[in-house]
Design a protein around this motif. Structure first.
Motif, mmCIF file in Angstrom:
data_model
loop_
_atom_site.group_PDB
_atom_site.id
_atom_site.type_symbol
_atom_site.label_atom_id
_atom_site.label_comp_id
_atom_site.label_asym_id
_atom_site.label_seq_id
_atom_site.Cartn_x
_atom_site.Cartn_y
_atom_site.Cartn_z
ATOM 1 N N GLN A 643 -37.895 77.631 43.364
ATOM 2 C CA GLN A 643 -37.817 79.056 43.095
ATOM 3 C C GLN A 643 -36.948 79.353 41.881
ATOM 4 O O GLN A 643 -37.255 80.241 41.086
ATOM 5 N N THR A 771 -41.392 80.629 49.155
ATOM 6 C CA THR A 771 -40.372 80.892 48.141
ATOM 7 C C THR A 771 -41.009 81.172 46.782
ATOM 8 O O THR A 771 -40.490 81.991 46.017
ATOM 9 N N ALA A 772 -42.111 80.512 46.480
ATOM 10 C CA ALA A 772 -42.802 80.776 45.212
ATOM 11 C C ALA A 772 -43.434 82.162 45.212
ATOM 12 O O ALA A 772 -43.336 82.912 44.232
ATOM 13 N N ARG A 774 -42.517 84.717 46.784
ATOM 14 C CA ARG A 774 -41.502 85.769 46.755
ATOM 15 C C ARG A 774 -41.377 86.316 45.350
ATOM 16 O O ARG A 774 -41.024 87.482 45.155
#
Length: 799
Positions: A643, A771-772, A774
């Protein structure tokens, strides 16, 4: 005989039925000294219930261990109770240990005050001493065999010093034999103790038979080097108790204290604490937990890397469960020794970064540095208040209040998406300034708002007397003025000057404590608890940030986000943001009793839909991240690093397609087993006992398995686990403690008796993708796209 030097700690001993204060010091050359005072008496106060004759207290007695405990004498003194002058009784006792017994008897006759202050701290308060500060004494020499100098003095004097004490600091780290995973002090010997001091680095090793000689050598080293400060990383909870148990097994006296005594073991909340007489024993792990917000999972490696002490990529790495194998293998033992050296070098380096702040807290709170290093922020504030209260003749309240909730700061929801040319503005010391402006203090609360009170706080209606100035208000005004003077001096000091760092630490320490006053008044355990103070302060804060927002909008600005004491704004129709911001700050200062400053100008920034979660690229080219998963501890390191890289590509290169390619490449590496195991470990704290969890969470199940394997799984500890393939309904069914594995190769995890397969789908679907997305979700990318399907977005459509 005269002495001039530094005060490190204060304790006492009892000789011939009399308490004798010991002040542990070093002189300007670094030579140890102990100054005795046999004239100080233990005491506590009693605020009587009505008309209680003094004779009632004088005649109190209790039989304890065949002896009669009674007051030495009782006198009547003038004090203040929440600013109101009163008369109360001061009860003197023969020994400090008599105080608890007489306190219980005195509770029948009045409100007992200050009976819980440690005798050494009582001496510091009454004699106005400064731990880690200057001390001067004059008296008769005393022969001692455990310090370079001894003296009897009844009137030591404190004085402020701008220089730093010439301390001897020793860091240590232990490695244990661990064939069953987590070592057991009853069975497993210590194999290495690495030491680093101001003068050298040394590795002590056990023989192949046992660690008896190693422990003796460790004790001998401490006695010879005679450190003023001993540091470790989690040594209070692990190293010291382990060494102590091994010493008991070998019938060795662990005489590592300055006077030849053994360590004292205690507990404060979930944390253990170890006291070394005459030395400051500071657990850097406990200090890092409180003072380092930038590192979520505070392992030794992570903290050392964050502080620039030792890069994680450059340190020697050995899986925890493999330590005993490296020790047993003569060809690999040197690697284990290098690993241990890296640990102690990291510890010593962290000490260099964290100790100055602990020393300054000691000076501010007027408690020994090892005490304040373990205190929560509220307790540090309370220690400081106790010292100042004595100066003002104010009695310390006997107890706090009941747990009550109140409304905190106001939040303007973020305008999600990407924005260019944004200014971030902060109210400087908002809450301390509000408390000063409206005389908000526990002793100035008005029951009925009158003409002699400030206007009632918005929403809650609490008001406070205009005069006299409150106890807290006087303190805060003094602290704010002191910090302003330090900042002015700091601005005139060259950054290369050795005094610059100390000035900066001092002003930061004051900032931390002043900002904690507001929260302290609403903390139920606070002795000066007063809910009205906390409610009124936050209510005024909400009013002021709303009013500042109205001013911004009237000037053609758009408020993108606001939280408690900060605003993010941009010009609706373009223009000179710097000039507009300057004018806005001027108008705010004219109308509101607060200062406002620019925190940052952002070339580009994006907000998520949640508060405190954003990332931006400043005008200086720095990336600032707040609240996104990259800063949380319950994600694996790979997800957090991914991230971070996605954020960097978006902000610096403005190329979401490149970010997507990076995610896809990472997914491929996971599937092919090319990612190191430590990047896939998840860390989460076990906050309560197993039986207290309503549902079996993954880290709880991993902790249960760790306990079955005799691995570490104590309440309050970080549970490190991985997810493997296998049957089971819940994630916990597939969560295993990482320390049980001895090898990781091509996606396979090998324990002693079985091989497991890493659940790559879990790491891709539940760690990497979320997480990506996001970040990349704001550009139209979906899970399908990151996995190789779907329609990609463009950056331009999001401005």
């Amino acid at each position: 005989m005269k002495f001039r030097g530094w005060l490190l700690d204060v304790d006492y001993v009892v000789e011939n039925g009399k308490p004798i204060i010991r002040m542990w010091c070093v002189d300007d050359s670094g030579k140890s000294a102990v100054i005795f005072d046999d004239s100080f008496e233990p005491y506590f106060y009693v605020v009587p219930y009505g008309d209680v004759p003094i004779s009632v207290l004088e005649n109190m007695s209790e039989e304890v261990g065949g002896e009669t405990v009674r007051p030495v004498r009782v006198d009547i003194v003038d004090r203040k109770n929440f600013g109101v002058p009163i008369k109360c009784y001061r009860v003197f006792t023969k020994l400090p240990r008599d105080v608890p017994y007489l306190r219980e008897l005195a509770l029948k006759f009045g409100d007992v005050r200050e009976a819980d202050i440690l005798f050494g701290v009582r001496y510091i308060i009454d004699r106005r001493l400064i731990p880690m500060g200057g001390i001067e004494a004059e008296g008769e020499p005393v022969s001692v065999d455990y310090a370079g100098l001894g003296m009897l003095c009844h009137n030591p004097k404190a004085f402020a010093r701008e220089d730093e004490p010439p301390l001897k600091v020793m860091a240590f780290d232990c490695e244990m034999w661990n064939p069953r995973g987590m070592p057991d002090a009853a069975e497993d010997p210590i194999i290495i103790i690495s030491i680093k001091t101001n003068r050298e680095e040394k590795v002590l090793t056990a023989t192949d038979e046992d660690d008896k000689g190693l422990i003796k050598e460790f004790i001998r080293y401490i006695r010879d080097y005679d450190p003023d400060v001993i540091v470790g990383y989690n040594q209070d909870s692990f190293d010291w108790p382990y060494i102590n148990e091994r010493a008991k097994k070998h019938k060795i006296k662990l005489s590592v204290c300055r006077d030849g005594s053994t360590p004292m073991f205690g507990r404060g909340g979930l944390q253990k604490k170890v006291k070394l007489v005459g030395r400051l024993n500071i657990d850097l792990f406990q200090a890092a937990q409180r003072d380092m917000d930038g590192v979520k999972v505070k392992t030794l490696e992570n903290v050392a890397d964050y502080l620039g002490v030792m890069n994680k990529e450059k340190r020697t790495y050995i899986p925890g469960g493999e330590i005993y194998r490296y020790w047993a293998d003569s060809k690999r033992r040197d690697i284990l020794i290098r690993y241990s050296k890296d640990d102690v070098e990291s510890t010593y380096g962290i000490a260099g970064e964290l100790l100055p702040l602990q020393f300054e807290f000691a000076r501010m709170a007027h408690e020994p540095a090892d005490n304040v290093s373990r205190m929560g922020r509220g307790r540090q504030v309370e220690a400081y208040l106790a010292y100042v209260a004595y100066e003002y003749g104010e009695l310390i309240p006997s107890k706090g209040g009941e747990v009550e909730t109140y409304v905190g700061g106001f939040v303007f929801p973020p305008v999600k998406g990407i924005h260019r040319n944004v200014a971030a503005l902060d109210f400087s010391a908002m809450y301390p300034s509000i408390m000063i402006a409206y005389n908000i203090s526990p002793d100035t609360v008005c029951k009925d708002c009158k003409d002699d009170c400030y206007p009632p706080a918005p929403e809650v209606g609490h008001c406070f007397k205009k005069a006299p100035e409150g106890f807290f208000t006087r303190i805060l005004r003094s602290l704010v003025a002191h910090r302003a003077a330090l900042k002015k001096k700091l601005a005139q000091t060259d950054r290369k000057d050795k005094s610059y760092r100390m000035l900066d630490i001092r002003q930061k320490t004051i900032k931390i404590l002043t900002n904690a006053f507001y929260g302290y008044t609403g903390w139920a355990q606070a002795k000066w608890y007063r809910r009205e103070c906390a409610e009124a302060t936050s209510a005024w804060g909400r009013y002021f940030i709303k009013r500042a927002s109205e001013i911004a909008q009237s000037m053609g600005m758009e408020v993108l986000y606001g939280d408690t004491d900060s605003l993010f704004v941009k010009l609706k129709d373009g223009g000179d943001l710097h000039a507009a911001t300057g004018e806005f700050i001027r108008k705010v200062k004219e109308e509101l009793p607060l200062d406002m400053d620019v925190d940052n100008f952002y070339r580009v920034i994006f907000f998520t839909e949640a508060k405190k979660r954003y990332a931006g690229l400043t005008s200086k080219g720095e990336i600032v991240v707040r609240g996104l998963e990259v800063r949380r501890g319950d994600w694996c390191e790979l997800a957090k690093e991914l991230q971070s890289q996605v954020i960097r590509i978006i902000l610096e290169e403005e190329d979401p397609e490149k970010a997507v390619k990076f995610v896809k490449d990472t997914i491929s590496e996971v599937r092919e087993g090319k990612v190191q195991l430590d990047k896939l470990v998840i860390h989460k704290t076990l906050t309560k006992g197993f039986e207290s969890y309503e549902s079996v969470q993954a880290h709880v199940k991993a902790a249960e398995r760790a306990r079955e394997l005799e691995l570490s799984a104590a309440v309050g500890s970080k549970i490190s686990y991985v997810i493997v393939k296998g049957p089971g309904i819940t994630l916990g069914d597939r969560a295993y403690p990482v320390d049980m594995f001895i090898k990781f190769e091509n996606g396979k995890l090998y324990a002693k008796d079985k091989a497991y397969e890493l659940d790559v789908d879990y790491y891709i679907d539940k760690q990497i993708i979320p997480t990506a997305l996001r970040i990349l979700g704001y550009f139209g990318y979906t899970e399908d796209e990151l996995k190789g399907r779907g329609v990609q977005g463009t950056l331009a459509q999001f401005f």
